[in-house]
Design a protein around this motif. Structure first.
Motif, short mmCIF file in Angstrom:
data_model
loop_
_atom_site.label_atom_id
_atom_site.label_comp_id
_atom_site.label_asym_id
_atom_site.label_seq_id
_atom_site.Cartn_x
_atom_site.Cartn_y
_atom_site.Cartn_z
N GLY A 113 -10.69 -7.93 11.67
CA GLY A 113 -11.71 -6.90 11.85
C GLY A 113 -11.29 -5.51 11.42
O GLY A 113 -12.02 -4.54 11.65
N GLY A 114 -10.13 -5.40 10.75
CA GLY A 114 -9.65 -4.10 10.33
C GLY A 114 -9.97 -3.78 8.88
O GLY A 114 -10.58 -4.58 8.17
N ARG A 115 -9.54 -2.61 8.46
CA ARG A 115 -9.74 -2.16 7.08
C ARG A 115 -8.38 -2.03 6.41
O ARG A 115 -7.44 -1.47 6.99
CB ARG A 115 -10.45 -0.79 7.07
CG ARG A 115 -11.82 -0.78 7.71
CD ARG A 115 -12.91 -1.22 6.75
NE ARG A 115 -13.03 -0.33 5.61
CZ ARG A 115 -13.76 0.78 5.59
NH1 ARG A 115 -14.38 1.19 6.70
NH2 ARG A 115 -13.86 1.51 4.49
N ALA A 116 -8.26 -2.53 5.18
CA ALA A 116 -6.99 -2.45 4.46
C ALA A 116 -7.22 -2.51 2.97
O ALA A 116 -8.22 -3.08 2.50
CB ALA A 116 -6.06 -3.59 4.89
N VAL A 117 -6.29 -1.92 2.23
CA VAL A 117 -6.31 -1.98 0.77
C VAL A 117 -4.87 -2.10 0.29
O VAL A 117 -3.96 -1.51 0.89
CB VAL A 117 -6.98 -0.73 0.17
CG1 VAL A 117 -6.21 0.54 0.52
CG2 VAL A 117 -7.14 -0.86 -1.34
N ALA A 118 -4.64 -2.88 -0.75
CA ALA A 118 -3.30 -3.02 -1.31
C ALA A 118 -3.06 -1.94 -2.36
O ALA A 118 -3.95 -1.63 -3.17
CB ALA A 118 -3.13 -4.40 -1.94
N VAL A 119 -1.86 -1.35 -2.33
CA VAL A 119 -1.48 -0.34 -3.32
C VAL A 119 -0.08 -0.67 -3.82
O VAL A 119 0.80 -1.05 -3.04
CB VAL A 119 -1.53 1.09 -2.75
CG1 VAL A 119 -2.96 1.49 -2.44
CG2 VAL A 119 -0.66 1.24 -1.52
N VAL A 179 -5.48 0.75 6.84
CA VAL A 179 -4.11 0.68 6.34
C VAL A 179 -4.03 0.47 4.83
O VAL A 179 -4.67 -0.44 4.29
CB VAL A 179 -3.33 -0.46 7.04
CG1 VAL A 179 -1.89 -0.48 6.56
CG2 VAL A 179 -3.37 -0.30 8.55
N GLY A 180 -3.23 1.30 4.18
CA GLY A 180 -2.83 1.06 2.80
C GLY A 180 -1.59 0.20 2.81
O GLY A 180 -0.56 0.60 3.35
#
Length: 244
Positions: A54-60, A32-33
């Protein structure tokens, strides 16, 4: 680290419904972005919550109505995860007041975010979403309820519905669904701000389920459209507990 097979960009994901959507999609295994406009600390908190689970995320970051900023936000998600499958535009502004007294500057500000912002995000989504993906915009049940004081807000969301239905048809042959979610009264800071307890209680009693919606209720609706709901396309889905 496992290969990413699905990635999403969720605008307005630093709080309220947007945060619930980001965390719900992540629970389904979607990277998720986490988009935010100004509250970097809140966005980092969401990213941290997704990662701890346990997930993948990045802040934008970016103003949804700024095409350059949003192009960069989409770039970041693609660079981080290698793809964009799902785009959910929860970012929005609500200003209330009667037509006769409504401040036109406030009207312009709201329409810039709700109409232009939705269009800018949809424009990028139409260019970048992969086959099997989904574009999900946000309207409101107020377009049906027509409550006094909501004319400007409802008008902006009526525009969102129109562009959503047209975009679904423009993406013919791409295997990308395009739908709008129209929440009813939902217990978020945006909705609760300025309302006294009596008003909140009255609104909560209106649906047959006799409660306000929660951000998680709306997130479940989005998760359905983003995942298994492949035969729902070009629709406005009212998530309001039966209020209208």
């Amino acid at each position: 680290m496992s290969e990413i097979t699905r990635a999403a960009l969720v605008t307005g994901a630093s709080g309220g419904i947007g945060r619930a959507v980001a965390e719900r999609l992540a629970a389904d295994g979607t990277a998720v972005g986490v988009h935010y406009a100004g509250n970097a600390a809140a966005a980092r908190e969401v990213v941290g919550a997704v990662q701890r689970a346990g997930g993948r995320a990045v802040a934008v970051r970016g103003d949804v109505a700024d095409e350059t900023a949003m192009s960069a936000a989409f770039d970041t998600v693609e660079e981080e995860f290698g793809r964009i499958d799902v785009v959910v535009n929860t970012a929005g502004v609500m200003v209330l007041g009667p037509v006769a007294e409504f401040d036109l500057d406030a009207l312009d500000r709201m329409h810039r975010t709700n109409i232009r912002g939705t269009f800018v995000v949809a424009r990028q989504a139409a260019r970048r979403a992969r086959a099997g993906g989904a574009v999900i915009t946000f309207s409101t049940s107020i377009t049906r309820l027509a409550a006094p004081g909501y004319a400007a807000y409802a008008a902006s969301k009526g525009a969102v519905e129109a562009m959503t239905l047209v975009l679904a048809r423009e993406l013919r042959g791409r295997d990308i669904t395009v739908n709008a979610v129209a929440p009813g009264p939902t217990a978020t800071p945006l909705f609760l701000d300025g309302k006294d307890e009596e008003t909140v209680a009255r609104l909560a009693a209106q649906p047959p389920l006799e409660r306000l919606g929660t951000p998680e209720d709306i997130a479940e609706t989005v998760a359905f459209l983003a995942g298994p709901g492949r035969w729902v396309n070009g629709q406005v889905l009212f998530a309001n507990g039966g209020i209208a």
